[in-house]
Design a protein around this motif. Structure first.
Motif, PDB file in Angstrom:
ATOM      1  N   ASP A  28       3.423  15.229 -18.162  1.00 38.00           N
ATOM      2  CA  ASP A  28       3.050  14.664 -19.461  1.00 38.00           C
ATOM      3  C   ASP A  28       3.589  13.248 -19.616  1.00 38.00           C
ATOM      4  O   ASP A  28       2.902  12.364 -20.121  1.00 38.00           O
ATOM      5  CB  ASP A  28       3.556  15.545 -20.609  1.00 38.00           C
ATOM      6  CG  ASP A  28       2.780  16.845 -20.748  1.00 38.00           C
ATOM      7  OD1 ASP A  28       1.677  16.963 -20.171  1.00 38.00           O
ATOM      8  OD2 ASP A  28       3.287  17.750 -21.439  1.00 38.00           O
ATOM      9  N   ARG A  51       1.935  13.486 -28.744  1.00 31.07           N
ATOM     10  CA  ARG A  51       2.173  14.890 -29.124  1.00 31.07           C
ATOM     11  C   ARG A  51       2.567  15.725 -27.902  1.00 31.07           C
ATOM     12  O   ARG A  51       3.482  16.545 -27.971  1.00 31.07           O
ATOM     13  CB  ARG A  51       0.934  15.478 -29.782  1.00 31.07           C
ATOM     14  CG  ARG A  51       0.748  15.032 -31.195  1.00 31.07           C
ATOM     15  CD  ARG A  51      -0.378  15.812 -31.879  1.00 31.07           C
ATOM     16  NE  ARG A  51      -0.734  15.143 -33.102  1.00 31.07           N
ATOM     17  CZ  ARG A  51      -1.837  14.422 -33.278  1.00 31.07           C
ATOM     18  NH1 ARG A  51      -2.727  14.326 -32.306  1.00 31.07           N
ATOM     19  NH2 ARG A  51      -2.078  13.820 -34.413  1.00 31.07           N
ATOM     20  N   PHE A  52       1.867  15.520 -26.793  1.00 31.53           N
ATOM     21  CA  PHE A  52       2.192  16.265 -25.570  1.00 31.53           C
ATOM     22  C   PHE A  52       3.594  15.931 -25.081  1.00 31.53           C
ATOM     23  O   PHE A  52       4.350  16.817 -24.692  1.00 31.53           O
ATOM     24  CB  PHE A  52       1.162  15.979 -24.463  1.00 31.53           C
ATOM     25  CG  PHE A  52      -0.054  16.854 -24.528  1.00 31.53           C
ATOM     26  CD1 PHE A  52      -0.060  18.102 -23.926  1.00 31.53           C
ATOM     27  CD2 PHE A  52      -1.187  16.428 -25.196  1.00 31.53           C
ATOM     28  CE1 PHE A  52      -1.182  18.918 -23.980  1.00 31.53           C
ATOM     29  CE2 PHE A  52      -2.313  17.234 -25.266  1.00 31.53           C
ATOM     30  CZ  PHE A  52      -2.311  18.480 -24.662  1.00 31.53           C
ATOM     31  N   HIS A  55       6.199  17.525 -27.398  1.00 28.99           N
ATOM     32  CA  HIS A  55       6.296  18.960 -27.143  1.00 28.99           C
ATOM     33  C   HIS A  55       7.060  19.218 -25.842  1.00 28.99           C
ATOM     34  O   HIS A  55       7.944  20.085 -25.787  1.00 28.99           O
ATOM     35  CB  HIS A  55       4.905  19.589 -27.078  1.00 28.99           C
ATOM     36  CG  HIS A  55       4.920  21.040 -26.771  1.00 28.99           C
ATOM     37  ND1 HIS A  55       5.280  21.991 -27.687  1.00 28.99           N
ATOM     38  CD2 HIS A  55       4.655  21.711 -25.625  1.00 28.99           C
ATOM     39  CE1 HIS A  55       5.226  23.183 -27.128  1.00 28.99           C
ATOM     40  NE2 HIS A  55       4.850  23.042 -25.871  1.00 28.99           N
ATOM     41  N   SER A  56       6.744  18.458 -24.808  1.00 31.84           N
ATOM     42  CA  SER A  56       7.424  18.630 -23.529  1.00 31.84           C
ATOM     43  C   SER A  56       8.905  18.294 -23.631  1.00 31.84           C
ATOM     44  O   SER A  56       9.743  18.949 -23.008  1.00 31.84           O
ATOM     45  CB  SER A  56       6.773  17.763 -22.451  1.00 31.84           C
ATOM     46  OG  SER A  56       5.510  18.293 -22.114  1.00 31.84           O
ATOM     47  N   GLU A  58      10.770  18.633 -26.327  1.00 32.19           N
ATOM     48  CA  GLU A  58      11.392  19.773 -27.013  1.00 32.19           C
ATOM     49  C   GLU A  58      11.613  20.929 -26.045  1.00 32.19           C
ATOM     50  O   GLU A  58      12.662  21.575 -26.069  1.00 32.19           O
ATOM     51  CB  GLU A  58      10.512  20.228 -28.181  1.00 32.19           C
ATOM     52  CG  GLU A  58      10.482  19.250 -29.331  1.00 32.19           C
ATOM     53  CD  GLU A  58       9.420  19.581 -30.365  1.00 32.19           C
ATOM     54  OE1 GLU A  58       8.510  20.399 -30.069  1.00 32.19           O
ATOM     55  OE2 GLU A  58       9.489  19.016 -31.463  1.00 32.19           O
ATOM     56  N   GLU A  59      10.634  21.199 -25.202  1.00 38.08           N
ATOM     57  CA  GLU A  59      10.749  22.279 -24.226  1.00 38.08           C
ATOM     58  C   GLU A  59      11.865  21.984 -23.216  1.00 38.08           C
ATOM     59  O   GLU A  59      12.632  22.873 -22.853  1.00 38.08           O
ATOM     60  CB  GLU A  59       9.415  22.480 -23.493  1.00 38.08           C
ATOM     61  CG  GLU A  59       8.285  22.911 -24.394  1.00 38.08           C
ATOM     62  CD  GLU A  59       8.184  24.404 -24.546  1.00 38.08           C
ATOM     63  OE1 GLU A  59       8.585  25.127 -23.627  1.00 38.08           O
ATOM     64  OE2 GLU A  59       7.687  24.841 -25.599  1.00 38.08           O
ATOM     65  N   GLY A  81      12.294  23.515 -33.674  1.00 41.48           N
ATOM     66  CA  GLY A  81      11.415  22.408 -33.283  1.00 41.48           C
ATOM     67  C   GLY A  81      10.420  22.101 -34.368  1.00 41.48           C
ATOM     68  O   GLY A  81       9.955  22.997 -35.048  1.00 41.48           O
ATOM     69  N   GLN A  83       6.891  20.971 -35.493  1.00 37.08           N
ATOM     70  CA  GLN A  83       5.531  20.826 -35.012  1.00 37.08           C
ATOM     71  C   GLN A  83       4.863  19.671 -35.735  1.00 37.08           C
ATOM     72  O   GLN A  83       4.932  19.574 -36.950  1.00 37.08           O
ATOM     73  CB  GLN A  83       4.724  22.126 -35.249  1.00 37.08           C
ATOM     74  CG  GLN A  83       5.256  23.304 -34.478  1.00 37.08           C
ATOM     75  CD  GLN A  83       5.111  23.111 -32.984  1.00 37.08           C
ATOM     76  OE1 GLN A  83       4.135  22.552 -32.512  1.00 37.08           O
ATOM     77  NE2 GLN A  83       6.097  23.544 -32.243  1.00 37.08           N
TER      78      GLN A  83
END
Length: 89
Positions: A28, A51-52, A55-56, A58-59, A81, A83
């Protein structure tokens, strides 16, 4: 704690999942860098890439926290997290 310390099947599955999450984050980030360098990229493309990446990230943080728990290290608790909504906030 999500996965107890040990060398069982659950730990091996956690290792595989963690590796996949980290690899996804790397991919990403690379795609987002490519879009950032593309002067023809549209705002919707850039927002989607962001956004990707968010999210990555956060993961990846969750992987680090959970790995620390499995290693017996103290650290911050995982958060739920945030959103992003359609506006990117």
């Amino acid at each position: 704690m999500f996965v107890p310390p040990g060398d069982g099947i659950v730990n091996r599955l956690a290792d595989v999942l963690e590796a996949e999450l980290i690899e996804t984050a790397r991919a990403d980030a690379a795609r987002a860098r490519g879009l950032a360098d593309d002067t023809g990229a549209t705002q919707p493309e850039l927002r989607t890439a962001l956004r990707f990446v968010a999210h990555s990230a956060e993961e990846a943080v969750l992987v680090a926290i959970l790995r620390g728990e499995r290693l017996g290290l103290d650290g911050p608790e995982p958060s739920s997290g945030g959103q992003a909504d359609e506006s990117g906030r």
